[in-house]
Design a protein around this motif. Sequence first.
Motif, PDB file in Angstrom:
ATOM      1  N   PHE A  73       0.950  -1.139   0.017  1.00  0.00           N
ATOM      2  CA  PHE A  73      -0.058   0.055  -0.081  1.00  0.00           C
ATOM      3  C   PHE A  73       0.910   1.014  -0.153  1.00  0.00           C
ATOM      4  O   PHE A  73       1.625   1.348   0.787  1.00  0.00           O
ATOM      5  N   TRP A  74       0.773   2.048  -0.916  1.00  0.00           N
ATOM      6  CA  TRP A  74       1.361   3.252  -1.167  1.00  0.00           C
ATOM      7  C   TRP A  74       0.489   4.540  -0.936  1.00  0.00           C
ATOM      8  O   TRP A  74      -0.947   4.254  -1.550  1.00  0.00           O
ATOM      9  N   LYS A  75       0.736   5.867  -0.798  1.00  0.00           N
ATOM     10  CA  LYS A  75       0.090   7.081  -1.014  1.00  0.00           C
ATOM     11  C   LYS A  75      -0.096   7.235  -2.302  1.00  0.00           C
ATOM     12  O   LYS A  75       0.796   7.051  -3.068  1.00  0.00           O
ATOM     13  N   PHE A  76      -1.438   7.964  -2.790  1.00  0.00           N
ATOM     14  CA  PHE A  76      -1.581   7.865  -3.994  1.00  0.00           C
ATOM     15  C   PHE A  76      -2.441   9.177  -4.364  1.00  0.00           C
ATOM     16  O   PHE A  76      -3.578   9.643  -3.645  1.00  0.00           O
ATOM     17  N   THR A  77      -2.007  10.084  -5.495  1.00  0.00           N
ATOM     18  CA  THR A  77      -3.293  11.126  -5.821  1.00  0.00           C
ATOM     19  C   THR A  77      -3.092  11.443  -7.299  1.00  0.00           C
ATOM     20  O   THR A  77      -2.057  11.015  -7.911  1.00  0.00           O
ATOM     21  N   THR A  78      -4.107  11.879  -8.076  1.00  0.00           N
ATOM     22  CA  THR A  78      -3.994  12.243  -9.450  1.00  0.00           C
ATOM     23  C   THR A  78      -3.457  13.737  -9.596  1.00  0.00           C
ATOM     24  O   THR A  78      -3.539  14.292  -8.425  1.00  0.00           O
TER      25      THR A  78
ATOM     26  N   ALA B  30       7.543  15.001  -5.625  1.00  0.00           N
ATOM     27  CA  ALA B  30       8.924  14.281  -5.551  1.00  0.00           C
ATOM     28  C   ALA B  30       9.720  14.584  -4.346  1.00  0.00           C
ATOM     29  O   ALA B  30      10.431  13.869  -3.816  1.00  0.00           O
ATOM     30  N   LYS B  31       9.446  15.919  -3.702  1.00  0.00           N
ATOM     31  CA  LYS B  31      10.208  16.239  -2.638  1.00  0.00           C
ATOM     32  C   LYS B  31       9.960  15.320  -1.362  1.00  0.00           C
ATOM     33  O   LYS B  31       8.577  15.113  -1.012  1.00  0.00           O
ATOM     34  N   PRO B  32      10.901  15.089  -0.530  1.00  0.00           N
ATOM     35  CA  PRO B  32      10.836  14.043   0.787  1.00  0.00           C
ATOM     36  C   PRO B  32      10.056  14.863   1.775  1.00  0.00           C
ATOM     37  O   PRO B  32       9.220  14.309   2.656  1.00  0.00           O
ATOM     38  N   GLY B  33      10.159  16.173   1.796  1.00  0.00           N
ATOM     39  CA  GLY B  33       9.372  17.052   2.920  1.00  0.00           C
ATOM     40  C   GLY B  33       7.874  17.200   2.495  1.00  0.00           C
ATOM     41  O   GLY B  33       6.962  17.675   3.344  1.00  0.00           O
ATOM     42  N   PHE B  34       7.247  17.083   1.469  1.00  0.00           N
ATOM     43  CA  PHE B  34       6.061  17.272   0.794  1.00  0.00           C
ATOM     44  C   PHE B  34       4.996  16.301   1.779  1.00  0.00           C
ATOM     45  O   PHE B  34       5.156  15.136   2.215  1.00  0.00           O
TER      46      PHE B  34
ATOM     47  N   ALA C 104       9.112   8.293  -4.564  1.00  0.00           N
ATOM     48  CA  ALA C 104       7.978   8.916  -5.255  1.00  0.00           C
ATOM     49  C   ALA C 104       8.119   8.707  -6.730  1.00  0.00           C
ATOM     50  O   ALA C 104       9.246   8.771  -7.413  1.00  0.00           O
ATOM     51  N   ILE C 105       6.946   8.327  -7.231  1.00  0.00           N
ATOM     52  CA  ILE C 105       6.825   7.777  -8.564  1.00  0.00           C
ATOM     53  C   ILE C 105       5.758   8.505  -9.418  1.00  0.00           C
ATOM     54  O   ILE C 105       4.545   8.586  -9.133  1.00  0.00           O
ATOM     55  N   ARG C 106       6.163   9.239 -10.400  1.00  0.00           N
ATOM     56  CA  ARG C 106       5.105  10.175 -11.191  1.00  0.00           C
ATOM     57  C   ARG C 106       4.775   9.195 -12.467  1.00  0.00           C
ATOM     58  O   ARG C 106       5.642   8.501 -12.971  1.00  0.00           O
ATOM     59  N   VAL C 107       3.595   9.084 -12.735  1.00  0.00           N
ATOM     60  CA  VAL C 107       2.977   7.968 -13.750  1.00  0.00           C
ATOM     61  C   VAL C 107       2.380   8.850 -14.630  1.00  0.00           C
ATOM     62  O   VAL C 107       1.380   9.252 -14.472  1.00  0.00           O
ATOM     63  N   ASP C 108       2.463   8.531 -15.912  1.00  0.00           N
ATOM     64  CA  ASP C 108       1.575   9.197 -16.929  1.00  0.00           C
ATOM     65  C   ASP C 108       1.071   7.975 -17.925  1.00  0.00           C
ATOM     66  O   ASP C 108       1.631   7.316 -18.470  1.00  0.00           O
ATOM     67  N   ASP C 109      -0.304   8.121 -17.571  1.00  0.00           N
ATOM     68  CA  ASP C 109      -1.080   6.966 -18.510  1.00  0.00           C
ATOM     69  C   ASP C 109      -1.759   7.669 -19.326  1.00  0.00           C
ATOM     70  O   ASP C 109      -2.592   8.667 -19.320  1.00  0.00           O
ATOM     71  N   THR C 110      -1.479   7.076 -20.734  1.00  0.00           N
ATOM     72  CA  THR C 110      -1.988   7.868 -21.850  1.00  0.00           C
ATOM     73  C   THR C 110      -3.398   7.139 -22.306  1.00  0.00           C
ATOM     74  O   THR C 110      -3.926   7.600 -23.354  1.00  0.00           O
TER      75      THR C 110
ATOM     76  N   ILE D  57      -1.915  11.906 -15.375  1.00  0.00           N
ATOM     77  CA  ILE D  57      -0.708  12.015 -14.467  1.00  0.00           C
ATOM     78  C   ILE D  57      -1.409  11.382 -13.262  1.00  0.00           C
ATOM     79  O   ILE D  57      -2.101  12.203 -12.769  1.00  0.00           O
ATOM     80  N   ALA D  58      -0.488  10.868 -12.468  1.00  0.00           N
ATOM     81  CA  ALA D  58      -0.879  10.414 -10.948  1.00  0.00           C
ATOM     82  C   ALA D  58       0.599  10.039 -10.422  1.00  0.00           C
ATOM     83  O   ALA D  58       1.556   9.866 -11.029  1.00  0.00           O
ATOM     84  N   TRP D  59       0.720  10.353  -8.920  1.00  0.00           N
ATOM     85  CA  TRP D  59       1.875  10.088  -8.252  1.00  0.00           C
ATOM     86  C   TRP D  59       1.618   9.007  -7.159  1.00  0.00           C
ATOM     87  O   TRP D  59       0.527   9.041  -6.492  1.00  0.00           O
ATOM     88  N   TYR D  60       2.703   8.237  -6.751  1.00  0.00           N
ATOM     89  CA  TYR D  60       2.659   7.340  -5.860  1.00  0.00           C
ATOM     90  C   TYR D  60       3.672   7.685  -4.905  1.00  0.00           C
ATOM     91  O   TYR D  60       4.815   8.379  -5.466  1.00  0.00           O
ATOM     92  N   ARG D  61       3.476   7.573  -3.457  1.00  0.00           N
ATOM     93  CA  ARG D  61       4.614   7.620  -2.501  1.00  0.00           C
ATOM     94  C   ARG D  61       4.694   6.922  -1.346  1.00  0.00           C
ATOM     95  O   ARG D  61       3.614   6.334  -1.157  1.00  0.00           O
TER      96      ARG D  61
END
Length: 172
Positions: free
Chosen positions: A41-46, A53-57, A153-159, A82-86
């Motif tokens: 389980f990871w944190k996620f947002t669109t 990407a920053k550790p202090g976010f 932190a992973i930035r994902v781009d789904d087309t 685009i969405a992010w996982y952390r």
Amino acid sequence: MRKKIDILIIITGIIASGFISFALFGFNSINNNAGATLPVFWKFTTGDNAEFAKPGFNDEAWKTIKVDTFWEKQSYDKYDGIAWYRVKVVMPSSLKEKNQLLQAIQISLGLIDDSDETYFNGIKIGGVTGWDFDRSYAIPFGIIEWDKENVIAIRVDDTGGNGGMYGGTHAV
């Protein structure tokens, strides 16, 4: 004399190729034996924001989803973009002791649909475009906080179609 030089060149080539093979292929086995599985389980947002990407976010308001299942199957039906996982992880210093030769550890992130940019403590460590490639990147010792919290932190781009992290091995 020429024969001795030729033999020396051949021996040097054999030793060098053995070292290169170890560096390229031995890296996997070292880390798989010494490492650990990453959380499911990871944190996620669109959406997109370089601050993610920053550790202090502060990602406390983000939802939590599984990294072994497309995001469409986890309440983000038909989302393309685009969405992010952390995730926050502690890297034990025992990994450092077992990987002195390469001065890095390997992270395996499994499959990601479509493309990724992967950051470790705010520093980009890799990225691939393509939905059917296992992601595996080196994390240099110099950016790891040993025995302390680190942020992946992973930035994902789904087309189009399914998107996000969806299978494979997630480990260091």
